[in-house]
Design an enzyme around this catalytic site. Structure first.
Site, PDB file in Angstrom:
ATOM      1  N   LYS A  21     -16.394  28.100 -60.342  1.00 33.12           N
ATOM      2  CA  LYS A  21     -15.632  26.960 -60.850  1.00 33.12           C
ATOM      3  C   LYS A  21     -15.682  26.883 -62.378  1.00 33.12           C
ATOM      4  O   LYS A  21     -14.676  26.612 -63.015  1.00 33.12           O
ATOM      5  CB  LYS A  21     -16.163  25.646 -60.251  1.00 33.12           C
ATOM      6  N   ARG A  70     -18.084  15.038 -55.338  1.00 35.76           N
ATOM      7  CA  ARG A  70     -18.949  15.783 -54.430  1.00 35.76           C
ATOM      8  C   ARG A  70     -19.304  14.997 -53.172  1.00 35.76           C
ATOM      9  O   ARG A  70     -20.031  15.510 -52.325  1.00 35.76           O
ATOM     10  CB  ARG A  70     -20.247  16.133 -55.148  1.00 35.76           C
ATOM     11  N   ARG A 128     -27.062  34.963 -61.452  1.00 34.65           N
ATOM     12  CA  ARG A 128     -26.789  34.029 -62.543  1.00 34.65           C
ATOM     13  C   ARG A 128     -28.094  33.449 -63.090  1.00 34.65           C
ATOM     14  O   ARG A 128     -28.242  33.249 -64.297  1.00 34.65           O
ATOM     15  CB  ARG A 128     -25.863  32.910 -62.044  1.00 34.65           C
ATOM     16  N   ARG A 177     -30.690  28.332 -66.020  1.00 32.17           N
ATOM     17  CA  ARG A 177     -30.667  27.147 -65.157  1.00 32.17           C
ATOM     18  C   ARG A 177     -31.788  27.222 -64.145  1.00 32.17           C
ATOM     19  O   ARG A 177     -31.815  28.113 -63.306  1.00 32.17           O
ATOM     20  CB  ARG A 177     -29.319  27.049 -64.432  1.00 32.17           C
ATOM     21  N   ARG A 187     -29.053  23.235 -52.100  1.00 34.96           N
ATOM     22  CA  ARG A 187     -27.728  22.933 -52.658  1.00 34.96           C
ATOM     23  C   ARG A 187     -26.632  23.272 -51.649  1.00 34.96           C
ATOM     24  O   ARG A 187     -25.633  22.565 -51.545  1.00 34.96           O
ATOM     25  CB  ARG A 187     -27.509  23.681 -53.970  1.00 34.96           C
TER      26      ARG A 187
HETATM   27  P1  AMP Z   1     -23.135  22.146 -60.995  1.00 37.41           P
HETATM   28  O1  AMP Z   1     -23.236  22.550 -62.417  1.00 37.41           O
HETATM   29  O2  AMP Z   1     -21.772  21.547 -60.669  1.00 37.41           O
HETATM   30  O3  AMP Z   1     -23.522  23.230 -60.039  1.00 37.41           O
HETATM   31  O4  AMP Z   1     -24.170  20.941 -60.759  1.00 37.41           O
HETATM   32  C1  AMP Z   1     -25.565  21.141 -60.886  1.00 37.41           C
HETATM   33  C2  AMP Z   1     -26.309  19.971 -60.257  1.00 37.41           C
HETATM   34  O5  AMP Z   1     -25.958  18.750 -60.928  1.00 37.41           O
HETATM   35  C3  AMP Z   1     -25.979  19.723 -58.788  1.00 37.41           C
HETATM   36  O6  AMP Z   1     -26.746  20.544 -57.915  1.00 37.41           O
HETATM   37  C4  AMP Z   1     -26.324  18.247 -58.654  1.00 37.41           C
HETATM   38  O7  AMP Z   1     -27.729  18.052 -58.581  1.00 37.41           O
HETATM   39  C5  AMP Z   1     -25.865  17.677 -60.001  1.00 37.41           C
HETATM   40  N1  AMP Z   1     -24.437  17.245 -59.946  1.00 37.41           N
HETATM   41  C6  AMP Z   1     -23.385  17.819 -60.568  1.00 37.41           C
HETATM   42  N2  AMP Z   1     -22.247  17.180 -60.284  1.00 37.41           N
HETATM   43  C7  AMP Z   1     -22.591  16.159 -59.433  1.00 37.41           C
HETATM   44  C8  AMP Z   1     -21.855  15.155 -58.748  1.00 37.41           C
HETATM   45  N3  AMP Z   1     -20.534  15.074 -58.857  1.00 37.41           N
HETATM   46  N4  AMP Z   1     -22.557  14.281 -57.982  1.00 37.41           N
HETATM   47  C9  AMP Z   1     -23.895  14.344 -57.866  1.00 37.41           C
HETATM   48  N5  AMP Z   1     -24.647  15.300 -58.455  1.00 37.41           N
HETATM   49  C10 AMP Z   1     -24.002  16.204 -59.237  1.00 37.41           C
END
Ligand code: AMP
Length: 193
Positions: A14, A89, A128, A134, A146
Site C-alpha cells: 500500500k 481498518r 522489509r 520497523r 497483525r
Molecule cells: P501500517 O503502517 O498501516 O501497517 O500500520 C502500522 C500499525 O499502526 C498497525 O499495525 C496498527 O497498530 C497501527 N495503525 C495504523 N493504522 C491504523 C488504523 N487505521 N487503526 C488502528 N490502528 C492503526
C-alpha cells in the site's frame, strides 16, 4: 474530490503504490501508520499511546485514530482528494470516515484493494523488517497478530464498501509497475456518479 481508500493486508504494498498514486492523481496521502510512527519518533503523547498497541500488532483505538484523521481532513479539505492508506481498518472507522467526508460535502469515491497471498506477505514483511527499522516487522508474533487482527477486524471493511458498490479488487502480485497499472486502470474505469 477523488477520495480513494487503498486497501489490503499488511505488506501488500500500500505504501509503495500510494506514493505513485498521489503523484499521478495529485492527491494528499494519509497513512495513519506513518502518522503514528512520526508521533512515536517525536515522543508525543499520541506516540506513546500508539506505541503500546503497535508493538503488539494491535489496532490503536478507533476514537484516537478517528480524531487524528478528522484533524487531517480539516487541514486538507481544499485539495483535489485523498488516498487513505491503512484507514479505515474497522467498520466503526469506515462509518466515521463516511460521516467526516459528508460534513465536507464529499464522499469515498472507491476502495481499491490489493489482493495478495498470505504466505507471500509474511515473507515480504520479514524481508522489509531487515531494512525498514520497523519493530513491528521484526517480531514474528507481532506479524502473526497483525494478520489475525486484519482477518477479524479489517477484512469486513471491504464488505462494507462492497455493499455500497465501491469495492474493486486488484491482483497484488507482480512488479510495482504492473500492479500500479492495474490500480490506475481500476481507478480510471470507475463509474462516475
Ligand atoms: P501500517 O503502517 O498501516 O501497517 O500500520 C502500522 C500499525 O499502526 C498497525 O499495525 C496498527 O497498530 C497501527 N495503525 C495504523 N493504522 C491504523 C488504523 N487505521 N487503526 C488502528 N490502528 C492503526
Amino acid at each position: 474530490m477523488l477520495n480513494i481508500i487503498l486497501f489490503g493486508p499488511p505488506g501488500a504494498g500500500k505504501g509503495t503504490q500510494s506514493a505513485k498514486l498521489i503523484e499521478k492523481y495529485n492527491l494528499i496521502h494519509l497513512s495513519t501508520g506513518d502518522v503514528f510512527r512520526y508521533n512515536i519518533k517525536n515522543e508525543t503523547d499520541l506516540g506513546v499511546l500508539a506505541r503500546s498497541y503497535i508493538d503488539k500488532g494491535e489496532l490503536v483505538p478507533d476514537e484516537v485514530t478517528n480524531d487524528m484523521v478528522k484533524d487531517f481532513i480539516i487541514r486538507n479539505v481544499n485539495e483535489q482528494g485523498f488516498i487513505f492508506d491503512g484507514y479505515p481498518r474497522t467498520i466503526a472507522q469506515g462509518e466515521a470516515l463516511d460521516r467526516m467526508l459528508t460534513e465536507h460535502n464529499t464522499t469515498v469515491t472507491m476502495m481499491v484493494a490489493l489482493e495478495v497471498d498470505e504466505d507471500e506477505l509474511v515473507k515480504r514483511l520479514i524481508e522489509r523488517g531487515k531494512t525498514s527499522g520497523r519493530a513491528d516487522d521484526q517480531n514474528e508474533d507481532t506479524i502473526r497478530n497483525r494478520f489475525k487482527v486484519y482477518q477479524e477486524e479489517t477484512a469486513p471493511v471491504a464488505v462494507f464498501y462492497s455493499d455500497q458498490e465501491k469495492y474493486r479488487g486488484v491482483h497484488g502480485m507482480g512488479s510495482v509497475d504492473e500492479i500500479f497499472e492495474r490500480l490506475t486502470h481500476a481507478i480510471d474505469s470507475r463509474s462516475e456518479e
